[in-house]
Structures are given as C-alpha cells and as structure tokens.
Design an enzyme around this catalytic site. Sequence first.
Site, mmCIF file in Angstrom:
data_model
loop_
_atom_site.group_PDB
_atom_site.id
_atom_site.type_symbol
_atom_site.label_atom_id
_atom_site.label_comp_id
_atom_site.label_asym_id
_atom_site.label_seq_id
_atom_site.Cartn_x
_atom_site.Cartn_y
_atom_site.Cartn_z
ATOM 1 N N ASP A 120 0.859 -1.173 0.000
ATOM 2 C CA ASP A 120 0.000 0.000 0.000
ATOM 3 C C ASP A 120 0.898 1.226 0.000
ATOM 4 O OD1 ASP A 120 -2.372 1.549 0.230
ATOM 5 O OD2 ASP A 120 -2.001 1.800 2.362
ATOM 6 N N SER A 121 0.338 2.351 -0.402
ATOM 7 C CA SER A 121 1.091 3.604 -0.335
ATOM 8 C C SER A 121 1.430 3.964 1.111
ATOM 9 C CB SER A 121 0.261 4.723 -0.957
ATOM 10 O OG SER A 121 -0.985 4.814 -0.293
ATOM 11 N N CYS A 128 -3.953 -0.969 -2.432
ATOM 12 C CA CYS A 128 -4.090 0.483 -2.558
ATOM 13 C C CYS A 128 -4.895 0.722 -3.825
ATOM 14 C CB CYS A 128 -2.699 1.102 -2.682
ATOM 15 S SG CYS A 128 -2.693 2.854 -3.143
ATOM 16 N N ASN A 129 -5.998 1.419 -3.688
ATOM 17 C CA ASN A 129 -6.864 1.640 -4.838
ATOM 18 C C ASN A 129 -6.169 2.429 -5.944
ATOM 19 O OD1 ASN A 129 -9.961 0.847 -4.358
ATOM 20 N ND2 ASN A 129 -8.997 1.266 -2.398
ATOM 21 N N GLU A 140 -6.991 9.803 9.491
ATOM 22 C CA GLU A 140 -5.682 9.770 10.158
ATOM 23 C C GLU A 140 -5.635 10.713 11.354
ATOM 24 O OE1 GLU A 140 -2.405 9.873 7.378
ATOM 25 O OE2 GLU A 140 -2.990 7.887 6.664
ATOM 26 N N CYS A 156 -11.220 3.394 -1.290
ATOM 27 C CA CYS A 156 -9.947 3.768 -0.650
ATOM 28 C C CYS A 156 -9.904 3.017 0.670
ATOM 29 C CB CYS A 156 -9.879 5.275 -0.428
ATOM 30 S SG CYS A 156 -8.461 5.799 0.561
ATOM 31 N N HIS A 184 -8.836 3.621 3.493
ATOM 32 C CA HIS A 184 -9.110 4.337 4.744
ATOM 33 C C HIS A 184 -10.614 4.439 5.046
ATOM 34 C CE1 HIS A 184 -4.950 5.648 4.659
ATOM 35 N NE2 HIS A 184 -5.111 6.351 5.759
#
Lengths: 260, 260
Positions: B8-9, B71-72, B150, B181, B183
């Site tokens: 993932d990023s 990661c999208n 976050e 995404c 998140h």
Amino acid sequence: MKTIGIFDSGVGGITVLKAIRRALPTFDILYLGDTARVPYGTKSRETVLRYSLQVGDFLYRKGIDLLVIACNTATAYGLHEIRARYDIPVIGVIEPGAQATVALSRSGRIAVIGTSATVQSGQYRSTIQHYLPDADVREIACPMLVPLVEENWCGTDVAHLILQRYLGQLRGQVDTLVLGCTHYPMLKEDIARVLPGVTQVDSAEETARTIVGLTGVPAPGTLGTLGTTTYYMTDTSQRFAEIASSFLGESVGSIEHIDL
Amino acid sequence: MKTIGIFDSGVGGITVLKAIRRALPTFDILYLGDTARVPYGTKSRETVLRYSLQVGDFLYRKGIDLLVIACNTATAYGLHEIRARYDIPVIGVIEPGAQATVALSRSGRIAVIGTSATVQSGQYRSTIQHYLPDADVREIACPMLVPLVEENWCGTDVAHLILQRYLGQLRGQVDTLVLGCTHYPMLKEDIARVLPGVTQVDSAEETARTIVGLTGVPAPGTLGTLGTTTYYMTDTSQRFAEIASSFLGESVGSIEHIDL
C-alpha cells in the site's frame, strides 16, 4: 547575486516565491516542489532530511547564489545540515518568522501552528525562546489544514469548524499566532474569525523581508530587466499546477518534470 | 502457496491485511507501506506507477507467492503493468470491489468514492460497466477523508459536515456506494448517517474473499502453525506505527525500515 533557488515539499512555498518576486523583481528564481513525495509534514526527521538534501543538491548544481528553504518542516529538520553542505547562503522560514513574532508579541504569550513534524521538532519554540526566554509558547499540530487549503475550502463552514477544534482553546490565551506552514496564510481570514484580535505572523512574508535585507533592493531608477521564474516539480500532475497557480494568483505556466 | 505480499502507499492497506489474516491465519504475510512517499492518491499516473513497481520488486525478491495491491490508486494506475512484470498472481482491490458492487446493486445506480487519482483513472466505472453495461456510475473524489481518518476524527461533527459536502448530493440517487480507498471503512458509520439505507461495499473485505477463493481455506482440523506478519515501511515515524495499529486493532509490533 542574481539567482535564488527556492524549495518546498510541494506547492505551498509558492507563497514565499510570490513575496520574494514582488520585492526583488529582477532576480531569476528557480522553484523546486517535491510534489512526488509531498507532504513532508507527516514524516520522520530522517526521511525529510534525505529528501531535502536531494532537492538542495539539484538546485545547487544549477548554480544558484542563495537557497531558500520555503518549507517549515524541511527547515525544522534540515536547516543545519543543508547550511553546512553548501558554500552559499541558506535561509529557512523559521528564524525570520520567530524574530518577527518576538518583535510583535506584547504579552509573550504565543502560539505556533504547523504540521505534525514541525511541531514535533520544537524548532519554533526554541528559536522564539532564544530571543525571548520567558515566552510562553504553545505549539499545535494541525494536519487537516493543508488538505483543507488544497481542497479550496477556505471560507466554508468546514474550515470554521476545523479551526474551532484546533484553535478554540487559544481564545484569550495568546496575542500572537505564528502560521508555521506555507499553506496557512490562505486561511488568515478564517483564523481571524476564530481568534479575533490575535496578530498572525506570516513566515513567508518575513522570510522575503530577510532576503531583501540580505541582497539589498536595487536603487530606484536602476531596475533592470525582469527576472525569470523556472518551476521544477517531481510530479507534474494538473492538480499541482492548479494549486500552484491559485497560490501565485496567476498561472505558473510551464513546469519542468524532474526525477530525484 | 505460503507467503502473501501486500503493498500500500501507506498504512490503509492494513485493513486488507487484517481481513486476509483472519481468513488465512496460517499464511506468512509481508506488508510494505510506502510511508515515505504517501499519499499516492494526489499524484500522477507516472509517479504512482514508478513507485508501485519499486515496491513490487522489493516484495517479489523476498520470494512471495502472491502479490496483493492493497491500494486503490496503485491498482487503478498500475495493475496491468505490475501483473505483466511478475510470474506470480497479482490481485488488485478494484476488480473484487466492482464485482461485489454489481452483485449487490438492485437499481444499477452506483456511486464510487476515492482519491483524486483513483477517480481520475475511471477504473471503477469501467470495471463496473464491464459487468453491468447500463450501470449509472458516479465517481466522487474525496481528498479530505484520508486526513480525516488519520486525525482520528471519525464520529465527530467535522466528519459529518465533510461527508455532507461530498455525499449529500447522492441522497435518494444511488443504492450502492463503493468505498474506493482503504481508509474509508473507518467512516462506515458516519457515511451511513449521511446516506441511510445505501449499501456500502468494502473493497478490502471483497479482496480478502477473492484471495481465499484463490488459495483455498485449509480444511477443518488441518490448521497448522499460525503464520507470521512482517512489516516494512519506507518511513517508520511513530505516527505511522500508531495509525497502523489503530487500523489493525492491536499493536503492529516492530516495523523494519527500508529505503526504496
């Protein structure tokens, strides 16, 4: 002195560029935004320093006469190492911002807002207290503000609510607020609504003033040709060009893509 | 098959890791978060692809049997190139999410939320329409949502107001919403308050299901030793460790720092 190199993690440093260009229109400016790796403000000292030195090396090799670190986080974590590395003057944004703050605060009760990394470094606090040892300095990390500005939501109810959360606690507690991130001047009016009567210090403007002091303004009537501005970015997506243009107040024109 | 590589990023892909680990507890997992260069979602195809291939190469050389692009944005811009590069199966998060969406939507009126880059790529729309050509797919970039998660502001008035701005326009217009995404699943309850009755598709869970289908679940009674999980990150600041742990629901333990 003829060419000034300015670097930032992204496009926020355009506010510094704009202030320098207004004051010193005959200088050539090279601006480098490390947009492929932006932001620096959420990352560790080690990563920020490594990237900052790569960016500094690129600009130094272009033959600049002065290097401006127009990023608060890069200044906080890298100023000393960067300064030690090159034989040209290196100016960060924290020292000019801190000096102006000390001159402007009457009560010595000061707040600094910035990225998580800038706040973590404690550089604003220590620089302010170097000049004003009794200063009461609160530092508040505001990680939502950069995305807020980049979403172009200044002046909205979202901006107001977010600023209330971060800054509401300061009402009546401080007389001066340092905008310790180059994106934050775009929120000046929103901040004034949450903290009326508090003096806001814009480190970008203060840094431009320091540079003018260093280079000297051309005497009236001696103004030569207008200088050029060259933009380098590590990611050249349309989005960054748009945000950069909104910071500059006009189109930034062409951007040269580089890999670091 | 014994070892799964997940990248993932940043730390959002931990939601995919968690779902895979729950379904396949005997597998060893290598997780790589490119936290030094996070986010990918604001950047160009060219930059995202370059970074994705560096990350993929690192995991491939570790001897993984399956690579998951959790990661999208990396899936949107890099799946085909990454798949062509390695001789192991490569799974992205978009195809499983899109297939589940097609199965779940009754009206064919669908919305997808994601980063600017994911939306720009149009990959969700084209994949959904590959299976359901008449689907009416709206894609909305929501760049404020990752910072919001976050900052740990899920469930707050700020979350509500931001989601209203992005999603209020969809009320009564769609029956299915793709969380494009990693998140976003942290915001499921907040989203449900803005869009009551709308089915939310979690691409992380759907991807884990696809992988279970691919690897096969061990027959009852044949469960061996629990697998190990190893975390690599390109920036190992405390902040990322904390967010990763909050996604995992327990401490991630030690993280190995690597430079790419």
